[in-house]
Design a protein around this motif. Structure first.
Motif, PDB file in Angstrom:
ATOM      1  N   THR A  17      -1.117   5.040   4.503  1.00 19.76           N
ATOM      2  CA  THR A  17      -0.464   5.119   5.810  1.00 19.76           C
ATOM      3  C   THR A  17       0.818   5.952   5.719  1.00 19.76           C
ATOM      4  O   THR A  17       1.081   6.808   6.573  1.00 19.76           O
ATOM      5  CB  THR A  17      -0.169   3.698   6.331  1.00 19.76           C
ATOM      6  N   ASP A  40      -7.526   1.783  10.814  1.00 19.60           N
ATOM      7  CA  ASP A  40      -7.419   0.451  10.218  1.00 19.60           C
ATOM      8  C   ASP A  40      -7.410  -0.601  11.327  1.00 19.60           C
ATOM      9  O   ASP A  40      -6.383  -1.227  11.625  1.00 19.60           O
ATOM     10  CB  ASP A  40      -6.147   0.374   9.363  1.00 19.60           C
ATOM     11  N   ASN A  45      -0.969  -0.201  11.304  1.00 19.87           N
ATOM     12  CA  ASN A  45       0.316   0.009  10.640  1.00 19.87           C
ATOM     13  C   ASN A  45       0.944   1.344  10.984  1.00 19.87           C
ATOM     14  O   ASN A  45       2.153   1.480  10.992  1.00 19.87           O
ATOM     15  CB  ASN A  45       0.113   0.052   9.109  1.00 19.87           C
ATOM     16  N   ASP A 119      -6.205   7.766   9.103  1.00 20.41           N
ATOM     17  CA  ASP A 119      -5.677   6.786   8.149  1.00 20.41           C
ATOM     18  C   ASP A 119      -6.742   5.718   7.915  1.00 20.41           C
ATOM     19  O   ASP A 119      -7.042   4.920   8.791  1.00 20.41           O
ATOM     20  CB  ASP A 119      -4.388   6.164   8.725  1.00 20.41           C
TER      21      ASP A 119
HETATM   22 MG   LIG Z   1      -2.436   1.494   5.548  1.00 25.07          MG
END
Ligand SMILES: [Mg+2]
Ligand SMILES: Nc1ncnc2c1ncn2[C@@H]1O[C@H](COP(=O)(O)OP(=O)(O)OP(=O)(O)O)[C@@H](O)[C@H]1O
Lengths: 265, 90
Positions: A17, A40, A45, A119
């Motif tokens: 991330t 994710d 995040n 990500d």
């Molecule tokens: Mg991450």
């Protein structure tokens, strides 16, 4: 038509991330149009690392379920021209999106953006499959530890099985002084074992913690070694041959001693 | 200076060398177990080659990876039924 890159790792917590946020910011600073896609689902995040968490209205799952259009879910980062984030859903689980749907979203983003950075979640399950589904290339992040490199090897195999081009490696959290003492695997060790090409090396850097606290990627900070490393990697992604920066520039103890004694290396 | 360091920390005791060695061994197993059919292919090829020289019991043939402390070995057990007669030299 832009290009999509998935940032993935196998082992959790190695810096996917952080890497996605910093490379996206760096590419935007280079004048590119960039979409960051947080794949994710359930553990988002990227919004927090980017400091955009308060601006979320819709997310990836809203888009694939048809509650909103893609454009409505994209958050414009007002600090950097051309940088956008498509956040993951926080309350759904990974099965809320299928690889096919992911491919569709990424394909649509590629029409608008020069780069789509995805990500990936840790692991090799559905979330990983989703993250890889729409990607043209893969970037593998590892730290210089046995478990992380081992998991990277597994991921490299899965990327090959998905018939993506050979992935490239980012080694994160290198500590030059430990490498020098022989207490941390060096880059060549990892490249040899994994038989993979290097995309870049990011040093361990407290500024990453500070910048994450603030929600401002370290790539924007001139004094950050990690930020500098990420800016270099972004240029390599664009195809520029940027040499690896010397990680010893600040001078470990040994180097300073050698200098004092009149040796140079 | 470096010489001195190397004496104090002999190469094999450096933790990075231990890490590298452990990684090398664990990846032999990981890569083999990710594609279990690879051992079957290897077994087929082995049987084919060895059969040129001797008659073997392919059903009784076994091939495996075994690991010791510091190495992984490929171990094959191939029961021989009969040796072929080879043209000798005069
Ligand atoms: Mg991450
Ligand atoms: N180069 C670095 N120097 C110092 N700290 C770092 C560095 N890179 C990452 N970190 C820290 O490591 C932690 C994990 O990073 P990050 O969340 O980016 O990993 P991740 O791979 O995305 O994790 P997950 O698998 O949970 O998604 C964070 O606290 C981050 O600030």
């Amino acid at each position: 038509m832009g290009e999509s890159l998935v940032i993935t790792s196998g082992k959790g917590g190695v810096g996917k991330t952080t890497t996605t946020a910093n490379l996206g910011t760096s590419l935007a600073l280079l004048g590119r149009k960039v979409a960051l896609l947080d794949a994710d689902i359930g553990l988002r995040n990227l919004d927090v690392v980017m400091g955009l968490e308060n601006r979320i209205v819709f997310d990836l799952v809203d888009v694939v379920e048809g509650y909103c259009r893609l454009k409505q879910a994209l958050i414009k980062d007002k600090r950097f021209e051309g940088l956008y984030l498509l956040p993951a859903a926080q309350t759904k689980d990974k099965t809320a999106v299928s690889p096919e749907q992911m491919k569709g979203v990424v394909g649509e983003l590629k029409e608008e953006f020069d780069y789509v950075l995805i990500d990936s979640p840790a692991g090799i399950e559905q979330g990983f499959k989703n993250a890889v589904a729409g990607a043209d290339r893969a970037v593998i992040v590892t730290t210089p530890e046995v478990a992380a490199v081992r998991d990277a090897d597994r991921i490299i195999g899965l990327i090959e099985a998905a018939e993506l081009p050979a992935p490239k490696l980012i080694v994160n959290r290198i500590r030059p002084s430990m490498v020098k003492k022989g207490d941390m695997m060096d880059i060549d060790d990892m490249l040899e074992i994994l038989a993979i090409e290097l995309l870049g090396v990011v040093p361990e850097d407290e500024m990453i913690v500070v910048s994450t606290n603030r929600g401002e990627p370290a790539a924007t900070l001139q004094g950050s070694r990690a930020g500098e490393a990420y800016r270099n990697i972004a240029r390599r992604i664009q195809g520029e041959p940027v040499p690896l920066m010397s990680l010893e520039a600040e001078g470990g103890l040994l180097k300073r001693l050698k200098k004092l004694m009149g040796f140079s290396s | 200076m470096l010489d001195l360091l190397n004496k104090v920390f002999p190469k094999d005791n450096r933790s990075k060398d231990i890490a590298k060695e452990r990684l090398r061994l664990v990846l032999v197993h990981d890569r083999a177990s990710v594609a279990p059919q690879f051992l079957e292919h290897l077994k087929g090829d082995l049987i084919e080659v060895i059969s040129r020289y001797m008659e073997i019991d392919d059903k009784g043939t076994e091939i495996n990876l075994t690991s010791g402390e510091e190495s992984v070995a490929l171990v094959a057990s191939i029961p021989i039924k009969r040796m072929k007669r080879h043209a000798g030299t005069w």
